[in-house]
Design an enzyme around this catalytic site. Structure first.
Site, PDB file in Angstrom:
ATOM      1  N   SER A 169     -13.668  13.098   0.980  1.00 48.38           N
ATOM      2  CA  SER A 169     -12.817  12.743  -0.153  1.00 48.38           C
ATOM      3  C   SER A 169     -13.105  13.696  -1.297  1.00 48.38           C
ATOM      4  O   SER A 169     -14.270  13.926  -1.643  1.00 48.38           O
ATOM      5  CB  SER A 169     -13.067  11.298  -0.588  1.00 48.38           C
ATOM      6  OG  SER A 169     -12.243  10.954  -1.689  1.00 48.38           O
ATOM      7  N   HIS A 210     -10.904  17.704 -11.371  1.00 45.61           N
ATOM      8  CA  HIS A 210     -10.333  17.679 -12.719  1.00 45.61           C
ATOM      9  C   HIS A 210     -10.711  18.997 -13.391  1.00 45.61           C
ATOM     10  O   HIS A 210     -11.879  19.373 -13.415  1.00 45.61           O
ATOM     11  CB  HIS A 210     -10.874  16.493 -13.517  1.00 45.61           C
ATOM     12  CG  HIS A 210     -10.533  15.166 -12.921  1.00 45.61           C
ATOM     13  ND1 HIS A 210      -9.268  14.635 -12.980  1.00 45.61           N
ATOM     14  CD2 HIS A 210     -11.302  14.267 -12.245  1.00 45.61           C
ATOM     15  CE1 HIS A 210      -9.261  13.451 -12.374  1.00 45.61           C
ATOM     16  NE2 HIS A 210     -10.475  13.207 -11.918  1.00 45.61           N
ATOM     17  N   HIS A 240      -6.179  16.023  -5.396  1.00 43.68           N
ATOM     18  CA  HIS A 240      -6.890  15.064  -4.545  1.00 43.68           C
ATOM     19  C   HIS A 240      -6.637  15.428  -3.095  1.00 43.68           C
ATOM     20  O   HIS A 240      -5.540  15.863  -2.728  1.00 43.68           O
ATOM     21  CB  HIS A 240      -6.388  13.648  -4.822  1.00 43.68           C
ATOM     22  CG  HIS A 240      -6.602  12.697  -3.674  1.00 43.68           C
ATOM     23  ND1 HIS A 240      -5.604  12.403  -2.757  1.00 43.68           N
ATOM     24  CD2 HIS A 240      -7.692  11.986  -3.273  1.00 43.68           C
ATOM     25  CE1 HIS A 240      -6.072  11.554  -1.864  1.00 43.68           C
ATOM     26  NE2 HIS A 240      -7.331  11.295  -2.139  1.00 43.68           N
ATOM     27  N   ASN A 244      -8.086  13.956   1.000  1.00 39.29           N
ATOM     28  CA  ASN A 244      -9.045  13.281   1.866  1.00 39.29           C
ATOM     29  C   ASN A 244      -8.521  13.257   3.295  1.00 39.29           C
ATOM     30  O   ASN A 244      -7.311  13.292   3.522  1.00 39.29           O
ATOM     31  CB  ASN A 244      -9.370  11.857   1.374  1.00 39.29           C
ATOM     32  CG  ASN A 244      -8.263  10.867   1.661  1.00 39.29           C
ATOM     33  OD1 ASN A 244      -8.120  10.376   2.778  1.00 39.29           O
ATOM     34  ND2 ASN A 244      -7.460  10.562   0.642  1.00 39.29           N
ATOM     35  N   THR A 245      -9.442  13.237   4.220  1.00 36.96           N
ATOM     36  CA  THR A 245      -9.112  12.978   5.616  1.00 36.96           C
ATOM     37  C   THR A 245     -10.208  12.091   6.182  1.00 36.96           C
ATOM     38  O   THR A 245     -11.359  12.157   5.748  1.00 36.96           O
ATOM     39  CB  THR A 245      -9.001  14.268   6.465  1.00 36.96           C
ATOM     40  OG1 THR A 245     -10.252  14.974   6.410  1.00 36.96           O
ATOM     41  CG2 THR A 245      -7.895  15.161   5.957  1.00 36.96           C
ATOM     42  N   ARG A 246      -9.856  11.262   7.159  1.00 40.25           N
ATOM     43  CA  ARG A 246     -10.828  10.286   7.649  1.00 40.25           C
ATOM     44  C   ARG A 246     -10.459   9.818   9.057  1.00 40.25           C
ATOM     45  O   ARG A 246      -9.309   9.920   9.486  1.00 40.25           O
ATOM     46  CB  ARG A 246     -10.878   9.068   6.722  1.00 40.25           C
ATOM     47  CG  ARG A 246      -9.550   8.354   6.604  1.00 40.25           C
ATOM     48  CD  ARG A 246      -9.519   7.319   5.507  1.00 40.25           C
ATOM     49  NE  ARG A 246      -8.177   6.775   5.334  1.00 40.25           N
ATOM     50  CZ  ARG A 246      -7.223   7.337   4.599  1.00 40.25           C
ATOM     51  NH1 ARG A 246      -7.471   8.464   3.949  1.00 40.25           N
ATOM     52  NH2 ARG A 246      -6.022   6.793   4.492  1.00 40.25           N
ATOM     53  N   HIS A 253       3.183  -0.142 -12.475  1.00 40.26           N
ATOM     54  CA  HIS A 253       3.216  -0.681 -13.835  1.00 40.26           C
ATOM     55  C   HIS A 253       3.616   0.371 -14.867  1.00 40.26           C
ATOM     56  O   HIS A 253       3.903   0.040 -16.013  1.00 40.26           O
ATOM     57  CB  HIS A 253       1.868  -1.314 -14.197  1.00 40.26           C
ATOM     58  CG  HIS A 253       0.719  -0.348 -14.287  1.00 40.26           C
ATOM     59  ND1 HIS A 253      -0.071  -0.043 -13.208  1.00 40.26           N
ATOM     60  CD2 HIS A 253       0.221   0.354 -15.325  1.00 40.26           C
ATOM     61  CE1 HIS A 253      -1.010   0.804 -13.574  1.00 40.26           C
ATOM     62  NE2 HIS A 253      -0.848   1.069 -14.860  1.00 40.26           N
TER      63      HIS A 253
END
Length: 296
Positions: free
Chosen positions: A118, A122, A132, A134-136, A196
Site C-alpha cells: 500500500s 503527498h 495512491h 495498492n495491490t493485494r 458527503h
C-alpha cells in the site's frame, strides 16, 4: 497436511516486497535528482523503516510487515510504502463482511491470510499530484482473490497528467483483457467518490477487488502488471511538475484538497477499516493520512 496454496502465498508475498524495494529506490532517486526549488538545499529524503506486527485476540503472533515512510524531502512531503503479510481468524464483523461479498463458510472456519503493498504519496509542490496505489492477495479456506489499483489525486488538475496516468494503466490492463480497463476505471470512479461532498477525491485510475477468474496464475500476473505500471504512470508526471513555481494560494488549495483525501480514507476506505478491525498496527494503517491538511 500443508496448504496447497502455501507456495502461491509465498510467491505473492515476495512479489509485493520486491515491488516495495523498486518503488522506494525510484522515489529516493527522485529526491537525489531534485536540484532546484525551495527545498533543494535540504538533504535528499530517505525512507525510515520500521517493522510492524499484528497480534491475534489471544496475543499470539499473526504476522506483520514493513512500514517505510519518508518525511520532509525535496520532492515528497510525506510518502509511505507499506508491505504486510498477516493471518489469523476473522472476527464476527469481518466474517459478516466476507459473507456479504459471497464467501461461504466463514462462520465455520474464519481463517484468513492476506498480503499486499500500500502506497500513498503527498508532495511538496502543489502542482505535483498526490497518488495512491495498492495491490493485494486475500485467502480463506473457502475462496481467494486479488485486488488493488492506483489513482491520481491532484489539487490542481492538468489534463495531460491525467491522460498519461490513465494511458499507462490502460496498457497494463489491455495486455491481459481488453475489457479490464473500462471495467476497472468505472469501478475506481465509483469507489473513490466522496458521497458527503458529492465529488471524486481525484481524477481516478483503476480499482478492482474480488478478482478470481479461476486461473490464479493469470490473476497474479495481472496484479503484477498493475504494480509494475505504477512507476511509469506516476514518475513522469512528478518530473513534469516538481519545478513548477507555486504560491501561498496554491499551497492553501493543496491543504484543502488533503482534507478531502483524509475524510475519504477515514470514512470510506475498505483497507483502513479492515486494518483497524483486524488489529494491524494503527500507525501503518493510517500511514495514508497527509502530514498537514486544512478544512474551510
Amino acid at each position: 497436511m500443508s496448504d496447497p496454496f502455501d507456495t502461491r502465498k509465498d510467491r505473492a508475498a515476495r512479489w509485493f516486497r520486491s515491488l516495495r524495494d523498486d518503488i522506494t529506490a525510484a522515489f529516493e532517486a527522485l529526491e537525489d535528482s531534485q536540484s532546484t526549488g525551495p527545498f533543494a538545499d535540504r538533504p535528499a529524503g530517505r525512507f525510515e523503516m520500521a517493522e510492524t506486527r499484528r497480534q491475534s485476540e489471544d496475543g499470539s503472533d499473526a504476522g506483520g510487515g514493513l512500514m517505510s515512510v519518508m518525511r520532509g524531502g525535496r520532492v515528497f512531503e510525506k510518502v509511505g510504502v507499506n508491505v504486510s503479510t498477516v493471518h489469523g481468524r476473522l472476527g464476527p464483523r469481518a466474517q459478516a463482511a466476507m459473507a456479504a461479498r459471497g464467501v461461504p463458510g466463514m462462520a465455520e472456519d474464519p481463517r484468513f491470510w492476506a498480503s499486499g503493498i500500500s502506497l500513498v504519496a503527498h508532495m511538496q509542490n502543489p502542482h505535483t499530484p498526490a497518488v495512491h496505489m495498492n495491490t493485494r492477495m486475500f485467502w480463506t479456506p473457502h475462496a481467494w482473490w486479488f485486488g488493488g489499483g492506483a489513482d491520481l489525486n491532484p489539487c490542481i488538475d492538468y489534463a495531460e497528467d491525467t491522460a498519461h496516468f490513465h494511458s499507462v494503466l490502460a496498457a497494463a490492463c489491455d495486455a491481459h483483457d481488453p475489457g479490464y480497463y473500462t471495467r476497472f476505471k468505472s469501478w475506481a470512479d465509483e469507489y473513490f467518490f466522496v458521497p458527503h461532498r458529492g465529488r471524486a477525491r481525484g481524477v481516478g485510475g483503476i480499482f478492482y477487488d474480488d478478482l478470481n477468474t479461476g486461473d490464479w496464475e493469470a490473476d497474479f500476473a495481472f496484479t503484477q502488471s498493475v504494480g509494475r505500471a505504477f512507476l511509469p504512470a506516476f514518475v513522469p508526471v512528478t518530473e513534469r511538475r516538481r519545478d513548477t513555481v507555486w504560491d501561498d494560494g496554491d499551497k492553501d488549495r493543496q491543504l484543502v484538497h488533503r482534507g478531502l483525501y483524509a475524510e475519504y480514507n477515514l470514512v470510506y476506505d475498505r483497507g483502513t477499516k479492515f486494518g483497524l478491525e483486524t488489529g494491524h498496527d494503527a500507525n501503518a494503517v493510517l500511514m495514508s493520512l497527509p502530514p498537514m491538511a486544512k478544512w474551510v
